[in-house]
Each structure stands twice: as structure tokens, then as C-alpha cells.
Design an enzyme around this catalytic site. Sequence first.
Site, PDB file in Angstrom:
ATOM      1  N   TYR B 101      -6.951   1.046   0.234  1.00  0.00           N
ATOM      2  CA  TYR B 101      -5.991   0.844  -0.849  1.00  0.00           C
ATOM      3  C   TYR B 101      -4.848   1.842  -0.698  1.00  0.00           C
ATOM      4  O   TYR B 101      -5.074   3.022  -0.399  1.00  0.00           O
ATOM      5  CB  TYR B 101      -6.678   1.063  -2.207  1.00  0.00           C
ATOM      6  CG  TYR B 101      -5.711   1.124  -3.378  1.00  0.00           C
ATOM      7  CD1 TYR B 101      -5.412  -0.020  -4.114  1.00  0.00           C
ATOM      8  CD2 TYR B 101      -5.082   2.320  -3.724  1.00  0.00           C
ATOM      9  CE1 TYR B 101      -4.510   0.022  -5.165  1.00  0.00           C
ATOM     10  CE2 TYR B 101      -4.179   2.370  -4.771  1.00  0.00           C
ATOM     11  CZ  TYR B 101      -3.900   1.226  -5.489  1.00  0.00           C
ATOM     12  OH  TYR B 101      -2.998   1.264  -6.519  1.00  0.00           O
ATOM     13  N   GLU B 189       2.100  -1.636  -4.537  1.00  0.00           N
ATOM     14  CA  GLU B 189       0.691  -1.523  -4.185  1.00  0.00           C
ATOM     15  C   GLU B 189       0.364  -2.412  -2.984  1.00  0.00           C
ATOM     16  O   GLU B 189       0.866  -3.527  -2.886  1.00  0.00           O
ATOM     17  CB  GLU B 189      -0.117  -1.993  -5.400  1.00  0.00           C
ATOM     18  CG  GLU B 189      -1.543  -1.550  -5.453  1.00  0.00           C
ATOM     19  CD  GLU B 189      -2.171  -1.997  -6.780  1.00  0.00           C
ATOM     20  OE1 GLU B 189      -2.423  -1.142  -7.630  1.00  0.00           O
ATOM     21  OE2 GLU B 189      -2.388  -3.213  -6.962  1.00  0.00           O
TER      22      GLU B 189
END
Lengths: 290, 381
Positions: B101, B189
Site C-alpha cells: 500500500y 492512493e
Amino acid sequence: MSIFVDKNTRLLVQGITGRDGSFHAKQMIEYGTQVVGGVTPGKGGQKFEEKVPIFNTVAEAVKQTGANATVIYVPPMFAADAMMEAADARIPFIVCITEGVPVLDMTRVYLYVREKGSRLLGPNCPGLISPGESKVGIIPGRICTPGPIGLVSRSGTLTYEVVYQMTRAKMGQTTCVGIGGDPINGTNFIDCLEAFEKDAKTTAVVMIGEIGGTDEQDAAKFVKEKMTKPVVGFIAGQTAPPGRRMGHAGAIISGSAGTAAEKMQAFEENGVGVAKRPIDVVDLLKRAMR
Amino acid sequence: MNIHEYQAKEIFRKHGIPIPPGEIAITAEEAESIAMSYGGTVVVKAQVHAGGRGKAGGVKLAKTPEEAKKVARDILKLKIKDLPVQKVLVTPAADIATEAYAGIIVDRASKKAVFMVSPAGGIDIEEVAAKTPDKILRHAVDPRYGLQGFEAMQLGFFLYKDVKQARAAAKILQQLYAAFVASGASLAEINPLVTTPTGEVIALDAKMVVDDNELDRLPEIAALRDESSEERSEVAAREANLTFIKLDGNVGCVVNGAGLAMATMDLVKYYGGEPANFLDIGGSSNPEKVVNALRIITSDPNVKAILFNIFGGITRTDDVANGIVTAIKENPLKVPLVIRLTGTNEEIALKILTENGLSAMTDMDEAVKKAVALATGSKVA
């Protein structure tokens, strides 16, 4: 006594010739604030209302007037520059009323202002008022009255509501400060609580918060650990549906962090009286000051 | 403002982030022909402004073009968190060795943009943060200098032991920061950031939220807004420069300021009613704004009473009064109206209202009680 501004405050108005700037400059002058100058690039040498000198730059205005505070009413895309210009001119207290300042601009402004040693209030805030002494910003003067209570709030109009109810109940204020609802602002709850704790005239403090972030929770801990004066509070957004934005960038509920319930619990656990309605602030204050 | 995955990917690509190709389909047939052009297995992904698309059945693998057509048809029928899916992204399926991530968000506490990276990607990062906080590394970026090479490498090595992969990740993070700043984002993101069996590091998903306050100076970003994927009344409100959120109650609220608007809704509930909306007409409100606000609120058939709660500061209450009068002349109201108004230019406002047969209250609690009573049909207490 009061915090941040008093009758010795010598104020500049950045954006004094704009729609909002001119309207509120007049109101501040009427209230008795010493408005010593205005800044609008290109209008240097003119006078506002035939008495307040206008300058092209903040640096020049400070040099000519000895201003020690400024209030900013310029459009959002120019606000970051205006705040930095004021800090560069070494104005110790900068209030930015402008709403809609990009948050990435504020990451730079915050550091810049701190390094220059100034205090910034706002942006996206109503400013502050020390009743009977000085009003800087847009809080309507006549809803306030001098007295012993300090008030700090993240909201604008909700501040007026609470102040109005306090004044109707004959509970006057030392200073009412609106810190603004943006994610990055110059002055937070704790800065104001600390100042009120030190202020000899202030005997109790009201704290008005809203959903989003953890500033109120941090402030509640500060009250328990560092404050001797009673503090009562109200949180707006008790019925806000989770995950929705309610206007302020700051009022975002993300997961469990920042709900009204969580903040009210933090208040309770740390000895901050919790008002269910704005009007309840008055009764809580009466009880706390007994 | 939310933008779609495919739009965020386009921005990321422009900044050099390696992302597999992909195309948008609005029909099942289009999805089929895109899948055919790629050959092999594809992923069909719903393009909606909602998280948890995978769990809602909005992300499906398809081994053949026929299968792509079938899953696209299913996904295009879905509603995810009440939002109808109108577009799907069709992209070749990647072989995945590991999932990580990488994200950046403006953080209130540090007052900076903060990177968060985790080698445990692919799932909800909030869950990782709660259960295994040691698997997340944060780094606050100094806005004056940006993300320096060595800082990016520290984050890269937290994700990957292999120096080549750490370097690739570091480069992606610097590109992500550039994309974040250039787009005026409040969040950007990549989840998941994957490694392939051959060791490449690529971004398989992209998410970006843009700061609404940036849109005036970033017209090319503002143009990415997809109004078809937003609530219609909220679109109308935005065009009228109002902040509006539709709720399910029957007391329509028109308030100036977000804090007072929320407190008004809280009070409506406190006195036994349900707010129909959140509506903030903001500061500097001109009469036109009030006209638009009333139009939006009265278009909701659930609304049984309308409550104005205006505390004038920068808002001049005479502007609001003029707006109310104009709006009612244009479009007479079918539901009762309760006006609470005090503050800047209050005397002028009251005069305007009384001259036009309207009245106003000064007490917030009394006004809310009255509006709730009118909406629910009960007697005023």
C-alpha cells in the site's frame, strides 16, 4: 483583560477596498477598533472613508503606521500570499477571514508564519473580539458584552449563537475567538485555552467544537492536565450521517475518529461540562462558576 | 471532489507511474471488444465514487471476452452504496507476487502531507493500522522541499528488501507526490502497489480526492467531475454555490455556516423532528443564493416545513430577506415557512419581511420547535 487583542491593538486591513473588506472595516471602526491602515495593491496613497490610509504593500503599511495586527479579506487564491506577506512584515498577530484557501497552500503558510514568529488565526474563521476593547474580523459586536468568560470555537455563526445566548443571560466575555474549521489552521483550541488560563480576568471558558479530527479530544486532555479554570463545551454534528462532508473540510468523519459522540465522551472524561443544545452552555456555566 | 479510478490512473501515468493499460466501457459489448483487443484474462472494475467495490461485487476477473461481456453486464446493473455503476474499467489482469500500500494524505495533526506505506497492501489500510501498526511507516513531507530521494528510499526499503524494487518504489512515491501536488489533491492512493513474478513494481489501482478549494485554479482537474455519479440535488446546489447534503427527514433547513447548520439539525432532532437536509448558504450570501436554496429544498417532496436559521455576521440578513421575498414571489410555497434571523442588518431584514407579509423569530430553539411542530402536524408546544 483579554487575549490576543485589546484596546492597544493597531490593526491593518488587507483587502480593505473589497466588498467584504470595506464593509467589515467600517464595522470594526464603528466598534472602536483602531484601524490604522489598509492594504490594496494599486490603491496606495488613497484613503478609506476619508481617514484610513491605504498602502500598496504590508511592509510599507507597517513602517508608516506601526501596526501590530492585521486582518485579511482577500480572495482565496491570494490568501496564502497575503498571510505570508504579513508574516514577512513581522506583524505579530495575523487573522485570516478568507474561506476556501487550498489546504496545500496552508501546509506552506503554516511553516512560514511560525518561522517568522507570528501568530496566525484562521483561515476560514470569523476572527475575534474582546468586548469593549477591540474587534478584529466579522463577529457582530453588539451580540457581545464585556465580562469574565472566554470563548473559543471552530465555527463561525454557531459562535455567534452561543455568544448571543450568553449575553442574553448576562454572562459577558473577555474574548471570543473563532479558530476556523479548516484542516490546517494557525491557532488551535489548546493555544486559546492556554491563553485564557493565563488571563487574569477570565474565570471560565466555553469551547465550541464540531465533528472531524481530534482537536477537541486533545483540548479536553489539556483541560484536565493543565487548567484550573472550569471549561464547558458543545459539539455540533451529533446527527451528522457518518462519512458525509458537512461543508467544512474539517468536518469529515473518518471511521470512528472525530464523531460528536466520541468528542462529547472525551469532554466528559476530562471534566469538561457537555451541553446538549447551544442554550445549555449558559446553565453549565452558571453551575461551573458557582 | 472525488475522481474515478481511471481518471486518477491517467494522472498518475502522466507523472510516470507504471500502470497497466485500461479502457472505459459503458456497455457490456464495449467491455467485450476491449477484452478481445487485450487477449487473455482481464479485470472488469466498476467506476463509482465508493470504497469497498470488490466486496460489493464491482470487481471481477474474466478469462474470455464473452465472460468480460457477462460480468460487465452484471456490474453495470449494480448500485454500490446507492450509487449506480455507469462505467467499467477493463484492464489486463496482472500476475501478482506481492501486494503493498502507498498513499499520501493531508494530515491535520502534523499540518503536512503525510505518506503512509505498508508492505501489507491489498486490503483496508485502516484495518492494518488498527491491528498491526508496526506494518505501517509514515513520513511527513516538508512542503518546501518535497519528498527527497533518501526519504523516498527509506519508504522504499520499508516496502521491499530488494534494492531494485526499493528504488522502483521510491521513484513511484516521488511521482505520486508530484501528481498529488499538481492535482491539488487531499488524498492520493495506490492500493495495491504490486510486484510481478518478474520483479517489476506497478500500480494496479489509483484513488484520488481533490481539494474543492483548488478547482478554481485547476480547470483541467475540475473538468474531471462526473456529475452523473452524484446526487442530482447536490449538483444543483454546487452550481448555485451552496453546500447541500440530502437527508431523509421532513424539516428543510437553510442555514448560514456549517457549524450552525449542524447545530440546527441536531436541534431539529432534539425536538423530535428529522432534518431533510444539510444546507449551508455560506458567507457573503446574495439574494440569488437564497432563491436557489429554496428551489432545491422545495423540490424534495418529503419536506413538510422549511426552517431558515440565519445569524448574520459576514452574511447580511437583509440579503437573505430579499432572497426569501423574491423566491416566494416567483414560486409560492406549498409548505409552511419558519424564519429565524438575527445579526448584521437585522432591522432592514425585518422591515423587508414584514412589508411582504412575513415574520421572523429571534430565538433559535423556539423557531426549531415551531418548524418541527409544523412538519409533524403536532401542536406547537
